[in-house]
Enzyme design. Structure first.
Site: not given
Length: 257
Positions: A8, A35, A146, A148, A217, A246-247
């Site tokens: 991501n 994303e 991802d 989530n 992930d 951020d991933h």
DNA sequence: ATGGTGGTCTTACCA
């Protein structure tokens, strides 16, 4: 060795150089992105093509967006699943190197009980039906992205603090478990791993420095494919680069015949 | 300390 990866990137516009560097240094065969946050007309097709990569993408403005970057030809592309009309670009299914790859950007869910949470659970239910069908057609199936969802408490830096919250709530974990029950394995747990291994850290409150992360992930592999998997990894190094996603990227090693 | 950061045709929203 065939290396299949997922990342991501939280805007491919911002992270393009990171992606190119990581692909080359890690010698990745296939990378699923989430994303991308760009419409298809803006996808940097030429940048990848001139480096020898095949690409497919399904994007939209500002939000969501998925893509697959590959050293090998890509066929049988799907950007939507049957009986589910969704303007949000979160799904990309392709065939590459003899493997069926489903790239997912699972909805975040905002907070438990919200409209977005209901959308997430419904979305996961639709995905389950789709994967059930895909497994019949494609015994060598990888479902990556991802999710989530942190599958269990080992995947959460502080399970007490997070208990019941979105990304770890029982209904989300049940929905994830339902995917595994189709005949999929969380590749990361096929191998011994260190404790406190995560793939996402909040930008806020120095989350990465304090290792306040979650493992969301994931790379899920069908029975047929998991027998060919010799490793499953998270690469934290790009999270330390300047202006990171951020991933962290994750990948598996596959011994394809 | 009920915040904080980061991305996006930004001044609101999503994560």
């Amino acid at each position: 060795m065939f290396k299949l990866a997922s990342w991501n990137v939280n805007s491919l516009t911002i992270r393009l150089e990171h992606v190119l560097t990581w692909l080359e240094t890690m010698d990745i065969d296939v990378l699923a992105l989430q994303e991308t946050k760009m419409i298809d007309e803006k996808f940097p097709l030429a940048t990848f093509a001139e480096r020898g990569y095949h690409v497919v993408y399904s994007g939209q403005k500002t939000y969501n967006g998925v893509a697959v970057i590959s050293r090998h030809p890509i066929t049988d592309v799907m950007t939507d699943i049957p009986d589910f009309s969704d303007p949000q670009r979160r799904i990309l299914a392709v065939t590459v190197g003899g493997v069926r790859l489903v790239n997912l950007y699972v909805p975040n869910g905002a907070s438990v009980g919200s409209d977005k949470y209901e959308y997430k659970l419904n979305w996961l239910d639709k995905i389950k039906s789709f994967l059930d069908q895909q497994l019949i057609t494609y015994p060598e199936l990888a479902v990556v992205g991802d999710f989530n969802i942190a599958p269990d408490d080992r995947d959460v830096h502080d399970p007490v603090e997070w208990e019941g919250s979105v990304l770890v709530s029982p209904l989300e974990r049940q929905a994830f478990s339902n995917l595994l029950e189709l005949g999929l394995h969380d590749s990361y747990r096929l191998f011994t791993q260190e404790e406190g291994a995560f793939s996402w850290w909040d930008y806020r409150a120095a989350g990465f420095r304090r290792n306040r992360g979650l493992r969301i992930d994931l790379i899920l592999l069908s029975h047929q494919l998991h027998k060919k998997c010799t490793g499953s990894h998270i690469d934290k190094i790009p999270r330390k680069w300047e202006r990171p996603s951020d991933h962290a990227p994750v990948w598996v090693d596959l011994q394809l015949s």
